[in-house]
Design an enzyme around this catalytic site. Structure first.
Site, PDB file in Angstrom:
ATOM      1  N   HIS A  40      -7.466  -5.633   0.297  1.00  0.00           N
ATOM      2  CA  HIS A  40      -6.559  -4.663   0.571  1.00  0.00           C
ATOM      3  C   HIS A  40      -5.573  -5.184   1.857  1.00  0.00           C
ATOM      4  O   HIS A  40      -4.400  -5.351   1.977  1.00  0.00           O
ATOM      5  CB  HIS A  40      -6.650  -3.270   0.737  1.00  0.00           C
ATOM      6  CG  HIS A  40      -5.717  -2.352   0.834  1.00  0.00           C
ATOM      7  ND1 HIS A  40      -5.112  -1.915  -0.533  1.00  0.00           N
ATOM      8  CD2 HIS A  40      -5.121  -1.734   1.682  1.00  0.00           C
ATOM      9  CE1 HIS A  40      -4.308  -1.039  -0.036  1.00  0.00           C
ATOM     10  NE2 HIS A  40      -4.017  -0.905   1.310  1.00  0.00           N
ATOM     11  N   SER A  85       0.822  -1.275   0.015  1.00  0.00           N
ATOM     12  CA  SER A  85      -0.059  -0.077   0.030  1.00  0.00           C
ATOM     13  C   SER A  85       0.844   1.202   0.016  1.00  0.00           C
ATOM     14  O   SER A  85       1.506   1.559  -1.130  1.00  0.00           O
ATOM     15  CB  SER A  85      -0.892   0.119   1.055  1.00  0.00           C
ATOM     16  OG  SER A  85      -2.026   0.817   0.944  1.00  0.00           O
TER      17      SER A  85
END
Length: 428
Positions: free
Chosen positions: A395, A191
């Site tokens: 995610h 990320s």
């Protein structure tokens, strides 16, 4: 401090509100029965204990039988960053490049060890003979010191992820290479750990020569199609939120608090299903109940959030709103003063010349797969861009899922080996 704690409560409330009023994005095909992982009891899958949520990263690493060292690197602009070095579990037959691993927004190095042995990325690499270095960005739990600036001063928090990429990563990478005596390493980012890498590799292109391979887990660079209802609301309200925070002189967002684990244990019992924690994580990152472990989630939230500057959040908001990967927008007047231009300069991704390996998920509500596909076409050297086969992979699954090892790490391993060429030591 009380105000900041209220923001954590708002996040929890937002999860419930988002699920009922805003609803999930219309992605029914993500929830087909195919490719689902087997649901096993958490105590047989994750080798973790309740106390893991209260331990520090070095304590966790030592607890599970790995050798750890604590190091400190000072950046060009004076921030003192903590790195954790995990030695290989067993020496490799051939010398391997060190692997530097960087966390995402509001995370820390704990992200890569909290899942315990046989599941966490850091242990996986150490078991495979790699020397692993875990970075901690400025402002997080383990990197809250500066040579001159007091922690609670406005000046200390005057940074976004641009400074993390421009100063922190080069400082830590140079430190690792200096300690190991090598001139290259392997980089893995998750990320924001990818966002900051592409800041460095484009704004300081000389560092591409120090990266044998960059592995990007859910690269957060193009952010046009965010599906999280919580994040969509926060983006819409970001100007108001910023005004409130500025008026209250709050410059740090969701700092680490050692009470988090106890709060989460009461809100999200480890033996319960459909808790506020599961709802929160699902609404933020994408629902994936088959992969969700209440016990692990509670332990994880003992380490996260680990702190960030409010400007980091606003910089991501700017990227999402503008559709451009560029430096922080200070407004026209501020831009003219800082950049000599009314608009902030874009990062030149064509300058990111080191080879890049990408993994991304279909059910990632923070980084849409179409955004990843748009992004990697801008890079000059993409080794491979792998869409995780599990259709529900979200995610946070890259660091917490039961199948992160089988669906990501095992597939990453042969590529790491391919780029694992030891270079001769740099000439002094």
């Amino acid at each position: 401090m009380a105000f900041i704690r209220c923001w954590w409560v708002l996040f929890l409330a937002g999860a419930l509100f988002g699920g009922s009023a805003l609803g999930y994005p219309d992605e029914d095909d993500f929830f087909k029965k195919e490719n689902e992982i087997q649901s096993l009891p958490d105590d047989t899958w994750f080798q973790i204990e309740d106390v893991d949520g209260d331990m520090t990263v070095p304590e966790l690493i030592e607890k599970y039988g790995y050798k750890v060292e604590v190091h400190s690197a000072t950046t060009e602009d004076g921030y003192m960053l903590t790195l954790f070095r995990i030695m290989p579990r067993q020496p490799s037959q051939t010398q391997k490049l060190p692997v530097f691993v960087m966390h995402g927004l509001l995370g820390s190095s704990a992200d890569f060890v909290i899942s315990g042995p046989n599941n966490s990325l850091a242990y996986y690499l150490a078991d495979d003979g790699y020397e692993v270095w875990l970075g901690n960005a400025r402002g997080t739990r383990y990197s809250r010191r500066h040579q001159d600036l007091p922690l609670h001063s406005e000046e200390f928090w005057d940074f976004s992820w641009h400074e993390i990429g421009y100063y922190d990563l080069p400082g830590m990478i140079d430190y690792v290479l200096n300690v190991t005596g090598l001139n290259k390493l392997q980089y893995i980012g998750h990320s924001q750990g990818t966002t900051t890498y592409f800041v460095m590799s484009s704004a300081r292109p000389e560092y591409n020569q120090k990266i044998a391979l960059m592995t990007a887990l859910s690269p957060a660079v193009v952010l046009k199609r965010i599906r999280s209802p919580i994040l969509r609301v926060l983006i819409d309200l970001s100007d108001t939120i910023k005004e409130v925070l500025d008026s209250l002189r709050v410059f740090e967002f969701l700092p680490y608090n050692d009470e988090n684990h106890k709060v989460m244990e009461s809100l999200c019992p480890k033996n319960a299903r459909e808790t506020v924690c599961e709802e929160l994580l699902g609404q933020l990152t994408g629902p994936h109940p088959e992969s969700y472990s209440p016990k692990l989630a509670t332990a994880y939230m003992g380490h996260a959030p680990a702190g960030a500057s409010t400007r980091q959040l606003m910089h991501f908001v700017q990227v999402a709103r503008s559709g451009h990967f560029r430096q922080y927008d200070h407004g026209r007047k501020g831009n003219l003063h800082i950049y000599s231009n009314g608009k902030p300069p874009a990062y030149n991704l064509t300058a990111s010349s080191a080879p890049v390996l990408i993994f991304y998920g279909r059910n990632d509500w923070m980084v849409h797969p179409k955004d990843v596909q748009e992004f990697y076409k801008m890079l000059p050297r993409v080794v491979a861009a792998n869409l995780v086969t599990d259709r529900k992979f979200n995610h946070l699954d890259f660091i917490l899922a039961k199948n992160a090892r089988s669906d990501v790490y095992d597939k990453m391993r042969p590529v790491l080996e391919q780029y694992n060429t030891i270079n001769s030591p740099p000439v002094v």
